[in-house]
Design a protein around this motif. Structure first.
Motif, PDB file in Angstrom:
ATOM      1  N   PHE A 136       0.932  -1.235   0.053  1.00  0.00           N
ATOM      2  CA  PHE A 136      -0.117   0.010  -0.059  1.00  0.00           C
ATOM      3  C   PHE A 136       0.812   1.234   0.183  1.00  0.00           C
ATOM      4  O   PHE A 136       0.688   2.059  -0.905  1.00  0.00           O
ATOM      5  N   ASP A 137       1.899   1.272   0.772  1.00  0.00           N
ATOM      6  CA  ASP A 137       2.787   2.270   0.986  1.00  0.00           C
ATOM      7  C   ASP A 137       3.399   2.559  -0.492  1.00  0.00           C
ATOM      8  O   ASP A 137       3.715   3.766  -1.002  1.00  0.00           O
ATOM      9  N   ARG A 138       3.986   1.583  -1.001  1.00  0.00           N
ATOM     10  CA  ARG A 138       4.587   1.682  -2.252  1.00  0.00           C
ATOM     11  C   ARG A 138       3.696   2.105  -3.282  1.00  0.00           C
ATOM     12  O   ARG A 138       3.978   3.041  -4.320  1.00  0.00           O
ATOM     13  N   ALA A 139       2.234   1.890  -3.324  1.00  0.00           N
ATOM     14  CA  ALA A 139       1.400   2.059  -4.413  1.00  0.00           C
ATOM     15  C   ALA A 139       1.130   3.705  -4.262  1.00  0.00           C
ATOM     16  O   ALA A 139       0.765   4.330  -5.181  1.00  0.00           O
ATOM     17  N   LEU A 140       1.124   4.150  -2.723  1.00  0.00           N
ATOM     18  CA  LEU A 140       0.824   5.518  -2.750  1.00  0.00           C
ATOM     19  C   LEU A 140       1.778   6.203  -3.561  1.00  0.00           C
ATOM     20  O   LEU A 140       1.396   7.499  -4.053  1.00  0.00           O
ATOM     21  N   THR A 141       3.137   5.895  -3.489  1.00  0.00           N
ATOM     22  CA  THR A 141       4.058   6.791  -4.411  1.00  0.00           C
ATOM     23  C   THR A 141       3.874   6.513  -5.874  1.00  0.00           C
ATOM     24  O   THR A 141       4.433   7.344  -6.480  1.00  0.00           O
ATOM     25  N   GLU A 142       3.328   5.352  -6.301  1.00  0.00           N
ATOM     26  CA  GLU A 142       3.376   5.270  -7.666  1.00  0.00           C
ATOM     27  C   GLU A 142       2.167   5.605  -8.413  1.00  0.00           C
ATOM     28  O   GLU A 142       2.316   5.615  -9.683  1.00  0.00           O
ATOM     29  N   THR A 143       1.009   5.616  -7.766  1.00  0.00           N
ATOM     30  CA  THR A 143      -0.218   5.782  -8.301  1.00  0.00           C
ATOM     31  C   THR A 143      -1.019   6.891  -7.834  1.00  0.00           C
ATOM     32  O   THR A 143      -1.439   7.130  -6.577  1.00  0.00           O
ATOM     33  N   PRO A 144      -0.973   8.002  -8.675  1.00  0.00           N
ATOM     34  CA  PRO A 144      -1.630   9.395  -8.257  1.00  0.00           C
ATOM     35  C   PRO A 144      -3.170   9.108  -7.814  1.00  0.00           C
ATOM     36  O   PRO A 144      -3.213  10.004  -6.857  1.00  0.00           O
ATOM     37  N   ALA A 145      -3.815   8.422  -8.557  1.00  0.00           N
ATOM     38  CA  ALA A 145      -5.241   8.127  -7.972  1.00  0.00           C
ATOM     39  C   ALA A 145      -5.156   7.662  -6.617  1.00  0.00           C
ATOM     40  O   ALA A 145      -6.165   8.263  -5.856  1.00  0.00           O
ATOM     41  N   LEU A 146      -4.600   6.859  -6.211  1.00  0.00           N
ATOM     42  CA  LEU A 146      -4.685   6.258  -4.728  1.00  0.00           C
ATOM     43  C   LEU A 146      -4.250   7.370  -3.753  1.00  0.00           C
ATOM     44  O   LEU A 146      -4.598   7.647  -2.782  1.00  0.00           O
ATOM     45  N   ARG A 147      -2.972   8.169  -4.272  1.00  0.00           N
ATOM     46  CA  ARG A 147      -2.540   9.194  -3.403  1.00  0.00           C
ATOM     47  C   ARG A 147      -3.519  10.041  -3.154  1.00  0.00           C
ATOM     48  O   ARG A 147      -3.758  10.858  -2.102  1.00  0.00           O
ATOM     49  N   THR A 148      -4.358  10.729  -4.313  1.00  0.00           N
ATOM     50  CA  THR A 148      -5.324  11.718  -4.125  1.00  0.00           C
ATOM     51  C   THR A 148      -6.511  11.266  -3.240  1.00  0.00           C
ATOM     52  O   THR A 148      -6.801  12.150  -2.355  1.00  0.00           O
ATOM     53  N   VAL A 149      -6.980  10.129  -3.414  1.00  0.00           N
ATOM     54  CA  VAL A 149      -8.059   9.735  -2.457  1.00  0.00           C
ATOM     55  C   VAL A 149      -7.437   9.621  -1.211  1.00  0.00           C
ATOM     56  O   VAL A 149      -8.469   9.784  -0.361  1.00  0.00           O
ATOM     57  N   THR A 150      -6.522   8.970  -0.883  1.00  0.00           N
ATOM     58  CA  THR A 150      -6.031   8.921   0.456  1.00  0.00           C
ATOM     59  C   THR A 150      -5.698  10.437   1.233  1.00  0.00           C
ATOM     60  O   THR A 150      -6.145  10.305   2.262  1.00  0.00           O
ATOM     61  N   ARG A 151      -5.390  10.891   0.505  1.00  0.00           N
ATOM     62  CA  ARG A 151      -5.342  12.649   1.102  1.00  0.00           C
ATOM     63  C   ARG A 151      -6.382  12.948   1.302  1.00  0.00           C
ATOM     64  O   ARG A 151      -6.811  13.905   2.057  1.00  0.00           O
ATOM     65  N   GLN A 152      -7.401  12.927   0.379  1.00  0.00           N
ATOM     66  CA  GLN A 152      -8.797  13.354   0.586  1.00  0.00           C
ATOM     67  C   GLN A 152      -9.392  12.798   1.647  1.00  0.00           C
ATOM     68  O   GLN A 152     -10.179  13.495   2.618  1.00  0.00           O
ATOM     69  N   VAL A 153      -9.284  11.339   2.123  1.00  0.00           N
ATOM     70  CA  VAL A 153      -9.777  10.956   3.282  1.00  0.00           C
ATOM     71  C   VAL A 153      -9.173  11.392   4.486  1.00  0.00           C
ATOM     72  O   VAL A 153      -9.695  11.765   5.617  1.00  0.00           O
ATOM     73  N   LEU A 154      -7.823  11.414   4.391  1.00  0.00           N
ATOM     74  CA  LEU A 154      -6.966  12.050   5.562  1.00  0.00           C
ATOM     75  C   LEU A 154      -7.363  13.646   5.921  1.00  0.00           C
ATOM     76  O   LEU A 154      -7.439  13.818   7.161  1.00  0.00           O
ATOM     77  N   ALA A 155      -7.712  14.278   4.878  1.00  0.00           N
ATOM     78  CA  ALA A 155      -8.225  15.808   5.178  1.00  0.00           C
ATOM     79  C   ALA A 155      -9.499  15.921   5.970  1.00  0.00           C
ATOM     80  O   ALA A 155      -9.816  16.707   6.758  1.00  0.00           O
ATOM     81  N   GLN A 156     -10.564  14.772   5.573  1.00  0.00           N
ATOM     82  CA  GLN A 156     -11.831  14.751   6.472  1.00  0.00           C
ATOM     83  C   GLN A 156     -11.366  14.064   7.839  1.00  0.00           C
ATOM     84  O   GLN A 156     -11.937  14.687   8.797  1.00  0.00           O
ATOM     85  N   VAL A 157     -10.479  13.102   7.928  1.00  0.00           N
ATOM     86  CA  VAL A 157     -10.111  12.650   9.515  1.00  0.00           C
ATOM     87  C   VAL A 157      -9.523  13.785  10.275  1.00  0.00           C
ATOM     88  O   VAL A 157      -9.778  13.938  11.440  1.00  0.00           O
ATOM     89  N   LEU A 158      -8.779  14.866   9.525  1.00  0.00           N
ATOM     90  CA  LEU A 158      -8.382  16.055  10.350  1.00  0.00           C
ATOM     91  C   LEU A 158      -9.122  17.239  10.485  1.00  0.00           C
ATOM     92  O   LEU A 158      -8.486  18.297  11.116  1.00  0.00           O
ATOM     93  N   ALA A 159     -10.353  17.156  10.027  1.00  0.00           N
ATOM     94  CA  ALA A 159     -11.312  18.100   9.891  1.00  0.00           C
ATOM     95  C   ALA A 159     -11.202  18.906  11.303  1.00  0.00           C
ATOM     96  O   ALA A 159     -11.365  20.083  11.271  1.00  0.00           O
ATOM     97  N   ASN A 160     -11.489  18.054  12.450  1.00  0.00           N
ATOM     98  CA  ASN A 160     -11.559  18.768  13.657  1.00  0.00           C
ATOM     99  C   ASN A 160     -10.366  19.487  14.163  1.00  0.00           C
ATOM    100  O   ASN A 160     -10.356  20.421  14.998  1.00  0.00           O
ATOM    101  N   GLU A 161      -9.439  18.645  13.752  1.00  0.00           N
ATOM    102  CA  GLU A 161      -7.765  19.338  14.180  1.00  0.00           C
ATOM    103  C   GLU A 161      -7.596  20.575  13.404  1.00  0.00           C
ATOM    104  O   GLU A 161      -6.909  21.676  13.735  1.00  0.00           O
TER     105      GLU A 161
END
Length: 234
Positions: free
Chosen positions: A130-155
């Motif tokens: 998964f970590d390797r795919a994050l660096t190699e696949t823009p679509a996965l990186r984009t979606v993961t970052r969007q999810v994390l932005a939601q996770v961090l919304a309170n902070e």
């Protein structure tokens, strides 16, 4: 089952997910400790619903990676870790009690923390992939970052900065093996990962958009919802 609980059920959103759910083999609930949906009555409701439909029922709790959301916002590490430990212990207590009510004699074997899998070869392989795919696949990186932005919304109510999103990537990768091929990690013929809202990272992988990280054919997803007295979602 004397403790107060809320009626909960889960459904698959695709034919594949529904077939894996219908197999009734195993299910794991991703109990996000800082998601207000997972109240004690709802956690009990999840367990009580699952034991009627699945042979093996698990509750999954976060490891130290969950503290990153607080440290990235400036909270001292010791305080952040303590906050996570307290929340994990509370959710563990509720899940453990519900499993005991449901007939599990050794519920500690079914209430899991990410760190439990440190020596699991398949888990380690999937997390690295998964970590390797994050660096190699823009679509996965984009979606993961969007999810994390939601996770961090309170902070970060005005939007999480890039450095905070980058710092919290382990929060997703630590759980990823359980929704990519959790059946192999846990030693079952199939596994359903259950959560109360759609998970875009899973949806992307299910679509086949990340060829290097395909979902196992034995992996499913259940969308959870609270039910009213007549068994309808509310």
């Amino acid at each position: 089952m004397a403790a107060q609980y809320t009626m909960v059920s889960g459904v698959g959103r695709s034919d594949r997910d529904r077939a894996i759910i219908d197999s009734g083999e195993s299910i794991i609930f991703g109990l996000s400790t800082f998601n207000g949906w997972f109240t004690a009555p709802v956690i009990r409701g999840c367990i009580y619903w699952a034991v009627k439909h699945f042979e093996h029922v698990y509750a999954l709790l976060p490891g130290p990676e969950a503290a990153l959301r607080f440290t990235s916002a400036g909270m001292p590490a010791r305080r952040a870790v303590g906050k996570v430990i307290k929340a994990v212990h509370e959710h563990r207590r509720v899940a453990r009690s519900a499993l005991m009510d449901a007939g599990y004699r050794d519920p500690d074997q079914n209430v899991l923390v990410w760190t439990r899998f440190a020596g699991n070869a398949r888990y380690t392989e999937l997390r690295s992939g998964f970590d390797r795919a994050l660096t190699e696949t823009p679509a996965l990186r984009t979606v993961t970052r969007q999810v994390l932005a939601q996770v961090l919304a309170n902070e970060f109510p005005h939007g999480a900065p890039d450095y905070a999103i980058d710092a919290n990537t382990p929060y997703i990768s630590a759980e990823a093996p359980l929704f990519i091929d959790g059946a192999a990690v846990l030693g079952h013929s199939s596994l359903t990962f259950a959560y109360p809202r759609p998970f875009p990272v899973y949806d992307l992988l299910e679509s086949g958009a990340v060829p290097s990280l395909a979902l196992s054919s034995h992996q499913g997803f259940a969308l959870l919802s609270v039910q009213d007295g007549e068994g309808n979602p509310r």
